[in-house]
Scaffold this motif. Structure first.
Motif, PDB file in Angstrom:
ATOM      1  N   THR A 129      10.889 -44.659  -4.525  1.00 20.83           N
ATOM      2  CA  THR A 129       9.982 -43.802  -3.774  1.00 20.83           C
ATOM      3  C   THR A 129      10.228 -43.918  -2.279  1.00 20.83           C
ATOM      4  O   THR A 129      10.839 -44.855  -1.793  1.00 20.83           O
ATOM      5  CB  THR A 129       8.521 -44.184  -4.044  1.00 20.83           C
ATOM      6  N   ASN A 130       9.699 -42.923  -1.585  1.00 20.17           N
ATOM      7  CA  ASN A 130       9.775 -42.834  -0.139  1.00 20.17           C
ATOM      8  C   ASN A 130       8.381 -43.102   0.417  1.00 20.17           C
ATOM      9  O   ASN A 130       7.443 -42.459  -0.022  1.00 20.17           O
ATOM     10  CB  ASN A 130      10.212 -41.409   0.228  1.00 20.17           C
ATOM     11  N   PRO A 131       8.200 -43.941   1.395  1.00 19.72           N
ATOM     12  CA  PRO A 131       9.187 -44.796   2.050  1.00 19.72           C
ATOM     13  C   PRO A 131       9.168 -46.237   1.535  1.00 19.72           C
ATOM     14  O   PRO A 131       9.930 -47.046   2.032  1.00 19.72           O
ATOM     15  CB  PRO A 131       8.711 -44.771   3.504  1.00 19.72           C
ATOM     16  N   ALA A 132       8.330 -46.533   0.528  1.00 19.17           N
ATOM     17  CA  ALA A 132       8.098 -47.939   0.175  1.00 19.17           C
ATOM     18  C   ALA A 132       9.125 -48.505  -0.820  1.00 19.17           C
ATOM     19  O   ALA A 132       9.079 -49.680  -1.163  1.00 19.17           O
ATOM     20  CB  ALA A 132       6.690 -48.116  -0.366  1.00 19.17           C
ATOM     21  N   VAL A 133      10.048 -47.663  -1.299  1.00 17.16           N
ATOM     22  CA  VAL A 133      11.121 -48.100  -2.203  1.00 17.16           C
ATOM     23  C   VAL A 133      10.575 -48.775  -3.467  1.00 17.16           C
ATOM     24  O   VAL A 133      11.097 -49.784  -3.929  1.00 17.16           O
ATOM     25  CB  VAL A 133      12.149 -49.027  -1.510  1.00 17.16           C
ATOM     26  N   ASP A 134       9.467 -48.203  -4.000  1.00 14.35           N
ATOM     27  CA  ASP A 134       8.979 -48.665  -5.299  1.00 14.35           C
ATOM     28  C   ASP A 134       9.830 -48.030  -6.395  1.00 14.35           C
ATOM     29  O   ASP A 134      10.457 -46.988  -6.179  1.00 14.35           O
ATOM     30  CB  ASP A 134       7.511 -48.254  -5.488  1.00 14.35           C
ATOM     31  N   ILE A 135       9.811 -48.670  -7.566  1.00 15.20           N
ATOM     32  CA  ILE A 135      10.646 -48.206  -8.692  1.00 15.20           C
ATOM     33  C   ILE A 135       9.755 -47.967  -9.909  1.00 15.20           C
ATOM     34  O   ILE A 135       8.843 -48.743 -10.166  1.00 15.20           O
ATOM     35  CB  ILE A 135      11.679 -49.302  -9.077  1.00 15.20           C
ATOM     36  N   ILE A 136      10.018 -46.884 -10.634  1.00 13.27           N
ATOM     37  CA  ILE A 136       9.311 -46.656 -11.897  1.00 13.27           C
ATOM     38  C   ILE A 136      10.330 -46.624 -13.032  1.00 13.27           C
ATOM     39  O   ILE A 136      11.450 -46.163 -12.861  1.00 13.27           O
ATOM     40  CB  ILE A 136       8.480 -45.346 -11.848  1.00 13.27           C
ATOM     41  N   ASP A 137       9.908 -47.124 -14.192  1.00  9.86           N
ATOM     42  CA  ASP A 137      10.775 -47.202 -15.366  1.00  9.86           C
ATOM     43  C   ASP A 137      10.969 -45.793 -15.950  1.00  9.86           C
ATOM     44  O   ASP A 137      10.065 -45.225 -16.559  1.00  9.86           O
ATOM     45  CB  ASP A 137      10.111 -48.137 -16.390  1.00  9.86           C
ATOM     46  N   LEU A 138      12.152 -45.231 -15.774  1.00  5.62           N
ATOM     47  CA  LEU A 138      12.421 -43.854 -16.221  1.00  5.62           C
ATOM     48  C   LEU A 138      12.391 -43.739 -17.745  1.00  5.62           C
ATOM     49  O   LEU A 138      11.989 -42.712 -18.292  1.00  5.62           O
ATOM     50  CB  LEU A 138      13.771 -43.377 -15.684  1.00  5.62           C
ATOM     51  N   GLU A 139      12.825 -44.797 -18.412  1.00  4.13           N
ATOM     52  CA  GLU A 139      12.829 -44.771 -19.878  1.00  4.13           C
ATOM     53  C   GLU A 139      11.392 -44.653 -20.403  1.00  4.13           C
ATOM     54  O   GLU A 139      11.116 -43.899 -21.344  1.00  4.13           O
ATOM     55  CB  GLU A 139      13.492 -46.056 -20.392  1.00  4.13           C
ATOM     56  N   LEU A 140      10.483 -45.377 -19.754  1.00  3.27           N
ATOM     57  CA  LEU A 140       9.065 -45.305 -20.124  1.00  3.27           C
ATOM     58  C   LEU A 140       8.537 -43.883 -19.912  1.00  3.27           C
ATOM     59  O   LEU A 140       7.854 -43.320 -20.783  1.00  3.27           O
ATOM     60  CB  LEU A 140       8.253 -46.308 -19.290  1.00  3.27           C
ATOM     61  N   LEU A 141       8.864 -43.283 -18.769  1.00  2.51           N
ATOM     62  CA  LEU A 141       8.419 -41.907 -18.496  1.00  2.51           C
ATOM     63  C   LEU A 141       8.973 -40.941 -19.543  1.00  2.51           C
ATOM     64  O   LEU A 141       8.271 -40.039 -20.005  1.00  2.51           O
ATOM     65  CB  LEU A 141       8.869 -41.459 -17.101  1.00  2.51           C
ATOM     66  N   GLY A 142      10.231 -41.151 -19.915  1.00  5.87           N
ATOM     67  CA  GLY A 142      10.861 -40.301 -20.927  1.00  5.87           C
ATOM     68  C   GLY A 142      10.100 -40.367 -22.246  1.00  5.87           C
ATOM     69  O   GLY A 142       9.868 -39.340 -22.896  1.00  5.87           O
ATOM     70  N   LYS A 143       9.696 -41.582 -22.626  1.00  7.48           N
ATOM     71  CA  LYS A 143       8.954 -41.751 -23.894  1.00  7.48           C
ATOM     72  C   LYS A 143       7.581 -41.091 -23.821  1.00  7.48           C
ATOM     73  O   LYS A 143       7.148 -40.441 -24.773  1.00  7.48           O
ATOM     74  CB  LYS A 143       8.797 -43.254 -24.196  1.00  7.48           C
ATOM     75  N   ILE A 144       6.892 -41.272 -22.695  1.00  4.87           N
ATOM     76  CA  ILE A 144       5.552 -40.683 -22.548  1.00  4.87           C
ATOM     77  C   ILE A 144       5.652 -39.154 -22.586  1.00  4.87           C
ATOM     78  O   ILE A 144       4.867 -38.479 -23.252  1.00  4.87           O
ATOM     79  CB  ILE A 144       4.885 -41.158 -21.231  1.00  4.87           C
ATOM     80  N   ALA A 145       6.653 -38.611 -21.868  1.00  7.46           N
ATOM     81  CA  ALA A 145       6.816 -37.150 -21.829  1.00  7.46           C
ATOM     82  C   ALA A 145       7.076 -36.594 -23.231  1.00  7.46           C
ATOM     83  O   ALA A 145       6.510 -35.576 -23.633  1.00  7.46           O
ATOM     84  CB  ALA A 145       7.955 -36.782 -20.889  1.00  7.46           C
ATOM     85  N   LYS A 146       7.902 -37.295 -23.978  1.00  2.10           N
ATOM     86  CA  LYS A 146       8.246 -36.831 -25.320  1.00  2.10           C
ATOM     87  C   LYS A 146       7.018 -36.865 -26.233  1.00  2.10           C
ATOM     88  O   LYS A 146       6.719 -35.904 -26.941  1.00  2.10           O
ATOM     89  CB  LYS A 146       9.365 -37.734 -25.874  1.00  2.10           C
ATOM     90  N   LYS A 147       6.296 -37.989 -26.179  1.00  2.00           N
ATOM     91  CA  LYS A 147       5.112 -38.171 -27.036  1.00  2.00           C
ATOM     92  C   LYS A 147       4.067 -37.084 -26.775  1.00  2.00           C
ATOM     93  O   LYS A 147       3.431 -36.606 -27.700  1.00  2.00           O
ATOM     94  CB  LYS A 147       4.544 -39.560 -26.757  1.00  2.00           C
TER      95      LYS A 147
END
Ligand SMILES: *Cc1c(COP(=O)(O)O)cnc(C)c1O
Length: 390
Positions: free
Chosen positions: A157-175
């Protein structure tokens, strides 16, 4: 050249338009607003799309086609569409896919103008957004409503350089049958490919590391063919097309993306490691430092840590401003991902209109400084940062 037996750099360099009758080596610039037809039948068939060809540069142009083709290969996408700016790509993507009454679930810390779209403009069409805290991914599903259509995130993220687990987002979106859209601007297609983790669409501001030299603006969205088709039709009729000149510049830039980004990351890691040892620095955030809260996730989904380093200066807003005033050759500028190192202090500039509470919700503390590490001799950059901190 859609051959996946070739490596990333080979595809970036060797994908190009068919040569013209002049057999040029480097791709020419097709600076033309329209294209001519052979006869009435050719014209009719072109407009009904029985023939796939260039008609008018608001619809398509050879240079933008080449640029999009390269990004599709790099991201592992079926299709894509180029835009005048990153924001044109973001806006057109949402506007093409959403109806009045739809709902978005988004990470809280999004790019400033994207935040303005969600909070100021989309509510005009009764499109609402709920924000989740990037550091509480377990709460994401609680924001999903029956009318939620899109799940949106940026990582880092901008500007704090946080990270989110994309694989987790992929699973939630699919479900939940949501369209997952990732703004992959900070990572570039070289470091991270969200489609591999389940994203339906990937958006980029090409203005940043893709151009990489602070020259032109551009944006692109790639991903699922049917979704891109909707976005393309919206764009073709509303007019946010990328200029052929910018596409030509950006396609050339992609030839050096891998080598530039490698060096940016190497330099950024050195800056981050230096900052960790300085007594005037409270906390350093860089995805590939072990101290980053999501270090393991970053390692899983990114090839290298990117070129943005965030750090916290002791002493709050005033000290942050003083630090900027002491900087000698690094630039104070709103861009990022340039060959030149750029330093910003979000609390007193880009995010100064937010209340302290709103800023803290997106990890922007008073003393937070963002460095977009460039390609200068890195010892010189570190020397500049050190004397400003001292
Ligand atoms: C810069 C940026 C944008 C907007 O891109 P422009 O080309 O400036 O319109 C969108 N998202 C992120 C993460 C950005 O950094």
């Amino acid at each position: 050249m859609e051959n996946t037996e070739f490596g990333f750099e080979t595809q970036a360099i060797r994908t190009q338009l068919n040569r013209s009758q002049y057999l040029e080596h480097s791709v020419p610039l097709y600076l033309t607003s329209s294209f001519v037809f052979e006869d009435a039948e050719d014209m009719r068939a072109s407009f009904t799309e029985e023939k796939v060809r260039n008609i008018y540069s608001r619809f398509s142009n050879p240079n933008t086609t080449e640029f999009v083709e390269k990004i599709c290969q790099m991201e592992g996408a079926d299709d894509g569409c180029a835009f005048a700016t990153g924001m044109a790509a973001v806006y057109s993507t949402f506007a093409a896919l959403l109806n009045a009454g739809d709902h978005i679930v988004s990470v809280g810390s999004v790019f400033g103008s994207t935040h303005t779209l969600f909070t100021k403009y989309f509510p005009k069409w009764n499109i609402t957004t709920s924000y989740f805290d990037i550091n509480k991914p377990e709460t994401i599903e609680s924001y999903i409503q029956p009318n939620t259509k899109i799940l949106f995130a940026e990582s880092p993220t901008n500007p704090a350089v946080d990270i989110i687990d994309l694989e987790l987002l992929g699973k939630i979106a699919k479900k939940h049958n949501l369209i997952l859209i990732i703004d992959n601007c900070f990572a570039t297609p070289y470091l991270q490919n969200p489609i591999k983790f389940g994203a339906d669409l990937v958006v980029h501001s090409a203005t940043k590391l893709i151009d990489g030299q602070g020259r032109v603006l551009g944006g692109v969205v790639v991903g699922n063919k049917q979704l891109v088709r909707e976005i393309y039709l919206f764009s073709r009729n509303t007019g946010p097309a990328m200029s052929p000149f910018n596409a030509w510049v950006l396609s050339k830039s992609l030839e050096t993306l891998a080598i530039r980004v490698e060096k940016h990351c190497e330099n950024a890691l050195k800056v981050a490691q230096f900052l960790e040892t300085h007594p005037g620095v409270k906390q350093v955030k860089y995805p590939f430092l072990k101290s980053h809260p999501q270090y393991e996730v970053a390692k899983k989904q990114m090839k290298l840590g990117g070129n943005i380093v965030a750090f916290e200066i002791e002493g709050g807003i005033e000290k942050g401003r003083q630090f900027l005033d002491k900087i000698k050759f690094c630039s104070l500028s709103a861009n990022l991902g340039d060959t030149r190192t750029i330093v910003t202090h979000p609390a007193s500039t880009t995010h100064s209109k937010l209340s302290l509470e709103e800023r803290l919700a997106v990890s922007i503390t008073d003393g937070l400084v963002r460095v977009s590490v460039g390609l200068e001799t890195i010892e010189d950059v570190i020397k500049d940062l050190r004397q400003a901190l001292d």
